[in-house]
Motif scaffolding. Structure first.
Motif, short mmCIF file in Angstrom:
data_model
loop_
_atom_site.label_atom_id
_atom_site.label_comp_id
_atom_site.label_asym_id
_atom_site.label_seq_id
_atom_site.Cartn_x
_atom_site.Cartn_y
_atom_site.Cartn_z
N LEU A 1 -2.38 9.81 3.49
CA LEU A 1 -2.98 11.03 4.07
C LEU A 1 -2.99 12.18 3.07
CD1 LEU A 1 -1.47 10.98 7.66
CD2 LEU A 1 -3.90 11.08 7.10
N GLU A 2 -1.89 12.34 2.34
CA GLU A 2 -1.81 13.41 1.35
C GLU A 2 -2.85 13.23 0.25
OE1 GLU A 2 1.31 15.14 -1.96
OE2 GLU A 2 2.16 14.15 -0.19
N ALA A 3 -3.01 12.00 -0.23
CA ALA A 3 -3.99 11.73 -1.28
C ALA A 3 -5.41 12.01 -0.78
CB ALA A 3 -3.89 10.28 -1.74
N ALA A 4 -5.70 11.57 0.43
CA ALA A 4 -7.03 11.80 1.00
C ALA A 4 -7.29 13.29 1.19
CB ALA A 4 -7.17 11.05 2.33
N GLN A 5 -6.30 14.01 1.68
CA GLN A 5 -6.48 15.45 1.89
C GLN A 5 -6.67 16.17 0.56
OE1 GLN A 5 -6.74 17.08 5.06
NE2 GLN A 5 -7.68 18.47 3.60
N LYS A 6 -5.93 15.76 -0.48
CA LYS A 6 -6.09 16.39 -1.80
C LYS A 6 -7.50 16.13 -2.34
CE LYS A 6 -4.83 18.46 -5.58
NZ LYS A 6 -4.57 19.89 -5.64
N ALA A 7 -8.01 14.93 -2.14
CA ALA A 7 -9.38 14.62 -2.58
C ALA A 7 -10.39 15.49 -1.83
CB ALA A 7 -9.69 13.14 -2.37
N ILE A 8 -10.21 15.64 -0.52
CA ILE A 8 -11.10 16.49 0.29
C ILE A 8 -11.03 17.93 -0.22
CG2 ILE A 8 -11.39 17.55 2.58
CD1 ILE A 8 -12.28 14.80 2.98
N ASP A 9 -9.82 18.46 -0.41
CA ASP A 9 -9.65 19.84 -0.87
C ASP A 9 -10.27 20.07 -2.24
OD1 ASP A 9 -8.27 20.28 1.50
OD2 ASP A 9 -6.28 20.25 0.54
N GLY B 1 0.83 -1.19 0.00
CA GLY B 1 0.00 0.00 0.00
C GLY B 1 0.87 1.24 0.00
N PRO B 2 0.25 2.37 -0.20
CA PRO B 2 1.02 3.61 -0.11
C PRO B 2 1.45 3.84 1.34
CG PRO B 2 -1.30 4.11 -0.20
CD PRO B 2 -1.17 2.62 -0.40
N SER B 3 2.50 4.59 1.54
CA SER B 3 2.91 4.93 2.90
C SER B 3 1.78 5.72 3.56
CB SER B 3 4.19 5.77 2.89
OG SER B 3 3.92 7.06 2.33
N ALA C 1 -13.69 12.46 -9.80
CA ALA C 1 -12.74 13.54 -10.08
C ALA C 1 -11.87 13.83 -8.85
CB ALA C 1 -13.48 14.80 -10.52
N CYS C 2 -12.47 13.78 -7.68
CA CYS C 2 -11.72 14.05 -6.45
C CYS C 2 -10.78 12.90 -6.12
CB CYS C 2 -12.68 14.33 -5.30
SG CYS C 2 -13.65 15.84 -5.59
N ALA C 3 -11.20 11.66 -6.37
CA ALA C 3 -10.32 10.50 -6.17
C ALA C 3 -9.13 10.57 -7.12
CB ALA C 3 -11.09 9.20 -6.38
N ILE C 4 -9.37 10.95 -8.36
CA ILE C 4 -8.29 11.08 -9.34
C ILE C 4 -7.32 12.19 -8.92
CG2 ILE C 4 -7.77 11.79 -11.71
CD1 ILE C 4 -10.37 10.24 -12.52
N ALA C 5 -7.84 13.29 -8.41
CA ALA C 5 -6.98 14.37 -7.93
C ALA C 5 -6.08 13.87 -6.80
CB ALA C 5 -7.82 15.57 -7.46
N GLY C 6 -6.65 13.08 -5.89
CA GLY C 6 -5.84 12.51 -4.80
C GLY C 6 -4.76 11.59 -5.33
N LEU C 7 -5.12 10.74 -6.28
CA LEU C 7 -4.15 9.84 -6.89
C LEU C 7 -3.05 10.61 -7.62
CD1 LEU C 7 -3.17 7.00 -7.68
CD2 LEU C 7 -4.73 7.14 -9.64
N ASN C 8 -3.44 11.59 -8.39
CA ASN C 8 -2.45 12.37 -9.16
C ASN C 8 -1.47 13.09 -8.24
OD1 ASN C 8 -3.51 11.55 -11.60
ND2 ASN C 8 -4.76 13.37 -11.87
N ALA C 9 -1.91 13.46 -7.04
CA ALA C 9 -1.04 14.16 -6.11
C ALA C 9 0.10 13.29 -5.60
CB ALA C 9 -1.85 14.70 -4.93
N ILE C 10 -0.08 11.96 -5.59
CA ILE C 10 0.93 11.08 -5.02
C ILE C 10 1.54 10.09 -5.99
CG2 ILE C 10 -0.13 11.24 -2.73
CD1 ILE C 10 -1.11 8.26 -3.27
N GLN C 11 0.93 9.87 -7.15
CA GLN C 11 1.30 8.77 -8.03
C GLN C 11 2.80 8.70 -8.33
OE1 GLN C 11 -0.84 6.11 -9.42
NE2 GLN C 11 1.27 5.44 -9.40
N SER C 12 3.43 9.82 -8.60
CA SER C 12 4.85 9.79 -8.97
C SER C 12 5.77 9.40 -7.81
CB SER C 12 5.27 11.15 -9.53
OG SER C 12 5.22 12.13 -8.51
N ARG C 13 5.25 9.42 -6.58
CA ARG C 13 6.07 9.11 -5.40
C ARG C 13 5.73 7.79 -4.74
NH1 ARG C 13 4.68 13.52 -1.89
NH2 ARG C 13 2.93 13.87 -3.28
N LEU D 1 -7.66 2.93 -8.64
CA LEU D 1 -6.59 2.07 -8.13
C LEU D 1 -5.29 2.85 -7.98
CD1 LEU D 1 -7.21 -1.08 -10.34
CD2 LEU D 1 -7.82 -0.78 -7.94
N ILE D 2 -4.51 2.48 -6.98
CA ILE D 2 -3.16 2.99 -6.81
C ILE D 2 -2.25 1.87 -7.31
CG2 ILE D 2 -1.43 3.85 -5.21
CD1 ILE D 2 -3.79 4.43 -3.24
N LYS D 3 -1.41 2.19 -8.28
CA LYS D 3 -0.55 1.17 -8.89
C LYS D 3 0.90 1.61 -8.92
CE LYS D 3 -3.81 -0.75 -12.25
NZ LYS D 3 -3.96 -1.04 -13.70
#
Length: 179
Positions: free
Chosen positions: A51-59, A44-46, A165-177, A141-143
């Motif tokens: 937390l960062e992905a969830a907060q980005k989705a909320i924002d 899973g993600p760290s 759209a909000c889930a995708i924003a959360g994923l995009n915020a962390i995907q590269s890391r 999905l997080i891959k």
């Protein structure tokens, strides 16, 4: 009570054995591990990234004037993070978890699973038999490459396309890391 392999078994704090007949459009699983073994083996993600992905989705949804809940699950369907915006409904909390469970169970976004159901009656029957599945848009999905390591589910917005759209924003915020 009948337990379904990927969904309910992973939500219970006890080991539940699941038969191959209960597997849903996924490769045949190895013998069911105990809940503790599955948690230790699940990728899973760290926590920081979850937390960062969830907060980005909320924002992101807050900017759309939506009160939502976000669930981030690891690959074993264990809840890693649950955040709910101020004023979010309990329905949104459950919806976010169920959408993420659905994405993990079928290896696709919850909206993709909804599209598949339209032409696959057996899949439709399996989904209908399990109240923990939710095929409305809102989970991705997080891959890492082709390996699924988790899912982000969002629920509670007025319109599931906003959840997604909000889930995708959360994923995009962390995907590269994600490692």
């Amino acid at each position: 009570m009948k337990y379904y392999s990927l969904c309910l078994a992973s939500l219970l704090p006890i080991a539940v054995s699941c038969s191959a007949a209960d597997a849903i459009s996924a490769p045949a699983p190895s013998p069911a591990p105990t809940a503790v073994q599955a948690q230790l083996a699940a990728r899973g993600p760290s926590l920081t990234l979850a937390l960062e992905a969830a907060q980005k989705a909320i924002d992101t949804c807050q900017a759309l004037d939506q009160k939502i809940s976000v669930s981030v699950l690891d690959s074993g369907s264990f809840l890693k993070v649950l955040l709910a915006s101020d004023g979010a409904s309990s329905r949104g909390v459950q919806s976010s978890q169920n959408k993420a469970i659905t994405a993990l169970a079928f290896g696709a976004s919850s909206s993709k699973v909804a599209d598949l159901v339209k032409t696959d009656s057996k899949l439709s029957e399996k989904l209908a038999a399990n109240p923990n599945f939710n095929t409305r848009a809102g989970a991705v999905l997080i891959k890492i490459g082709d390996e699924v390591i988790g899912a982000i589910g969002v629920g509670g917005a007025r319109g599931s396309e906003k959840d997604e759209a909000c889930a995708i924003a959360g994923l995009n915020a962390i995907q590269s890391r994600v490692k």
